[in-house]
Motif scaffolding. Structure first.
Motif, PDB file in Angstrom:
ATOM      1  N   MET A   1       0.845  -1.177   0.000  1.00 31.56           N
ATOM      2  CA  MET A   1       0.000   0.000   0.000  1.00 31.56           C
ATOM      3  C   MET A   1       0.892   1.241   0.000  1.00 31.56           C
ATOM      4  N   ILE A   2       0.501   2.205  -0.813  1.00 32.33           N
ATOM      5  CA  ILE A   2       1.222   3.467  -0.903  1.00 32.33           C
ATOM      6  C   ILE A   2       0.263   4.561  -0.428  1.00 32.33           C
ATOM      7  N   ARG A   3       0.746   5.363   0.492  1.00 34.44           N
ATOM      8  CA  ARG A   3      -0.047   6.495   0.975  1.00 34.44           C
ATOM      9  C   ARG A   3       0.650   7.786   0.568  1.00 34.44           C
ATOM     10  N   THR A   4      -0.112   8.662  -0.037  1.00 38.72           N
ATOM     11  CA  THR A   4       0.385   9.995  -0.344  1.00 38.72           C
ATOM     12  C   THR A   4      -0.428  10.968   0.503  1.00 38.72           C
ATOM     13  N   GLU A   5      -0.237  12.230   0.273  1.00 43.17           N
ATOM     14  CA  GLU A   5      -0.968  13.224   1.058  1.00 43.17           C
ATOM     15  C   GLU A   5      -2.481  13.033   0.970  1.00 43.17           C
ATOM     16  N   ARG A   6      -2.985  12.750  -0.254  1.00 47.63           N
ATOM     17  CA  ARG A   6      -4.435  12.678  -0.437  1.00 47.63           C
ATOM     18  C   ARG A   6      -4.948  11.363  -0.987  1.00 47.63           C
ATOM     19  N   LEU A   7      -4.025  10.442  -1.283  1.00 46.44           N
ATOM     20  CA  LEU A   7      -4.408   9.210  -1.964  1.00 46.44           C
ATOM     21  C   LEU A   7      -3.922   7.970  -1.239  1.00 46.44           C
ATOM     22  N   ILE A   8      -4.623   6.878  -1.476  1.00 45.05           N
ATOM     23  CA  ILE A   8      -4.167   5.545  -1.094  1.00 45.05           C
ATOM     24  C   ILE A   8      -4.127   4.730  -2.385  1.00 45.05           C
ATOM     25  N   ILE A   9      -2.951   4.197  -2.686  1.00 44.94           N
ATOM     26  CA  ILE A   9      -2.778   3.342  -3.861  1.00 44.94           C
ATOM     27  C   ILE A   9      -2.511   1.954  -3.318  1.00 44.94           C
ATOM     28  N   LYS A  10      -3.407   1.028  -3.619  1.00 49.43           N
ATOM     29  CA  LYS A  10      -3.277  -0.295  -3.014  1.00 49.43           C
ATOM     30  C   LYS A  10      -3.723  -1.389  -3.965  1.00 49.43           C
ATOM     31  N   SER A  11      -3.264  -2.577  -3.645  1.00 53.03           N
ATOM     32  CA  SER A  11      -3.648  -3.763  -4.409  1.00 53.03           C
ATOM     33  C   SER A  11      -5.153  -3.960  -4.318  1.00 53.03           C
ATOM     34  N   TRP A  12      -5.654  -4.599  -5.336  1.00 56.27           N
ATOM     35  CA  TRP A  12      -7.079  -4.859  -5.425  1.00 56.27           C
ATOM     36  C   TRP A  12      -7.491  -6.010  -4.528  1.00 56.27           C
ATOM     37  N   SER A  13      -8.772  -6.062  -4.241  1.00 52.11           N
ATOM     38  CA  SER A  13      -9.398  -7.264  -3.694  1.00 52.11           C
ATOM     39  C   SER A  13     -10.593  -7.552  -4.596  1.00 52.11           C
ATOM     40  N   ILE A  14     -11.050  -8.776  -4.582  1.00 45.12           N
ATOM     41  CA  ILE A  14     -12.206  -9.139  -5.409  1.00 45.12           C
ATOM     42  C   ILE A  14     -13.423  -8.304  -5.020  1.00 45.12           C
ATOM     43  N   ASP A  15     -13.477  -7.867  -3.779  1.00 46.37           N
ATOM     44  CA  ASP A  15     -14.586  -7.018  -3.326  1.00 46.37           C
ATOM     45  C   ASP A  15     -14.632  -5.675  -4.049  1.00 46.37           C
ATOM     46  N   ASP A  16     -13.563  -5.311  -4.759  1.00 42.33           N
ATOM     47  CA  ASP A  16     -13.512  -4.046  -5.498  1.00 42.33           C
ATOM     48  C   ASP A  16     -14.129  -4.153  -6.891  1.00 42.33           C
ATOM     49  N   ALA A  17     -14.641  -5.317  -7.254  1.00 39.60           N
ATOM     50  CA  ALA A  17     -15.110  -5.538  -8.627  1.00 39.60           C
ATOM     51  C   ALA A  17     -16.195  -4.549  -9.054  1.00 39.60           C
ATOM     52  N   ALA A  18     -17.171  -4.298  -8.220  1.00 39.41           N
ATOM     53  CA  ALA A  18     -18.247  -3.373  -8.603  1.00 39.41           C
ATOM     54  C   ALA A  18     -17.704  -1.956  -8.779  1.00 39.41           C
ATOM     55  N   ASP A  19     -16.824  -1.534  -7.873  1.00 42.06           N
ATOM     56  CA  ASP A  19     -16.235  -0.197  -7.998  1.00 42.06           C
ATOM     57  C   ASP A  19     -15.367  -0.092  -9.250  1.00 42.06           C
ATOM     58  N   PHE A  20     -14.587  -1.151  -9.538  1.00 43.81           N
ATOM     59  CA  PHE A  20     -13.752  -1.120 -10.731  1.00 43.81           C
ATOM     60  C   PHE A  20     -14.613  -1.138 -11.993  1.00 43.81           C
ATOM     61  N   TYR A  21     -15.660  -1.948 -11.994  1.00 42.76           N
ATOM     62  CA  TYR A  21     -16.558  -1.978 -13.151  1.00 42.76           C
ATOM     63  C   TYR A  21     -17.119  -0.580 -13.405  1.00 42.76           C
ATOM     64  N   GLU A  22     -17.587   0.072 -12.356  1.00 34.73           N
ATOM     65  CA  GLU A  22     -18.162   1.421 -12.490  1.00 34.73           C
ATOM     66  C   GLU A  22     -17.099   2.407 -12.987  1.00 34.73           C
ATOM     67  N   LEU A  23     -15.893   2.348 -12.447  1.00 37.31           N
ATOM     68  CA  LEU A  23     -14.793   3.208 -12.903  1.00 37.31           C
ATOM     69  C   LEU A  23     -14.528   2.984 -14.387  1.00 37.31           C
ATOM     70  N   SER A  24     -14.539   1.732 -14.800  1.00 36.79           N
ATOM     71  CA  SER A  24     -14.202   1.399 -16.194  1.00 36.79           C
ATOM     72  C   SER A  24     -15.242   1.903 -17.193  1.00 36.79           C
ATOM     73  N   GLN A  25     -16.385   2.363 -16.708  1.00 40.39           N
ATOM     74  CA  GLN A  25     -17.423   2.908 -17.575  1.00 40.39           C
ATOM     75  C   GLN A  25     -17.316   4.424 -17.727  1.00 40.39           C
ATOM     76  N   ASP A  26     -16.442   5.057 -16.947  1.00 36.53           N
ATOM     77  CA  ASP A  26     -16.310   6.508 -16.945  1.00 36.53           C
ATOM     78  C   ASP A  26     -15.732   7.006 -18.272  1.00 36.53           C
ATOM     79  N   THR A  27     -16.367   7.997 -18.860  1.00 32.41           N
ATOM     80  CA  THR A  27     -15.941   8.536 -20.152  1.00 32.41           C
ATOM     81  C   THR A  27     -14.505   9.063 -20.092  1.00 32.41           C
TER      82      THR A  27
END
Length: 175
Positions: A1-27
């Protein structure tokens, strides 16, 4: 996991599938593709996440999610990968955000974190980024971090500008 001032960059979990699906639809997320990440279904999103979870766990190479700290919202993806190309093996970072996260400095923050991650976790002497020429904002982010244009290539049928930064140049430019 990487923490910056305003962000968290981390490995995925399968529980992130709905959020990733929704992100992947963003124009905006899909606006300047060399690689397409848009998912057709929740199941394809799960499969994509499984591949990345495995890739990152084996050697730290692959994509991770970018979450905004204050809201906990998934706003993009960041990646560090090794490409085996015809002329070279090349370490590259990726940063891609949903449109409502643009213009807030998140791309610079995430890209800086991924370059730092790459140099700390690999033998890379330099790190590259591939950007379509019409993606002026991403080119600006790369140049702000000290990346310099080196050449143009066609990657997966898409024209791309290749910018690079060496380990030494990145160290010099850090606050």
């Amino acid at each position: 996991m990487i923490r910056t001032e305003r962000l968290i960059i981390k490995s995925w979990s399968i529980d992130d599938a709905a959020d990733f699906y929704e992100l992947s639809q963003d124009t905006g997320f899909n606006l300047f593709p060399i690689t397409r990440y848009e998912q057709k279904t929740l199941e394809t999103a799960r499969d994509w996440l499984k591949q990345n979870i495995e890739s990152v766990s084996k050697g730290g190479l692959g994509f991770q999610g970018i979450w905004e700290k204050t809201s906990g919202t998934l706003i993009g993806i960041a990646g560090f990968r090794l490409f085996h190309l015809e002329k070279e093996n090349r370490y590259e970072i990726t940063y891609r955000l949903r449109e409502n996260a643009w213009g807030k400095g998140y791309a610079t923050e995430a890209a800086r974190a991924m370059v730092n991650y790459g140099f700390l976790n690999s033998p890379a002497k330099e790190i590259a980024v591939s950007i379509t020429p019409d993606n002026e904002a991403s080119i600006k982010v790369a140049k702000k971090l000290g990346f310099k244009w080196t050449n143009n290539e066609t990657l997966m049928g898409v024209h791309a500008e290749i910018l690079r930064i060496s380990r030494e140049e990145f160290k010099k430019l850090q606050p």
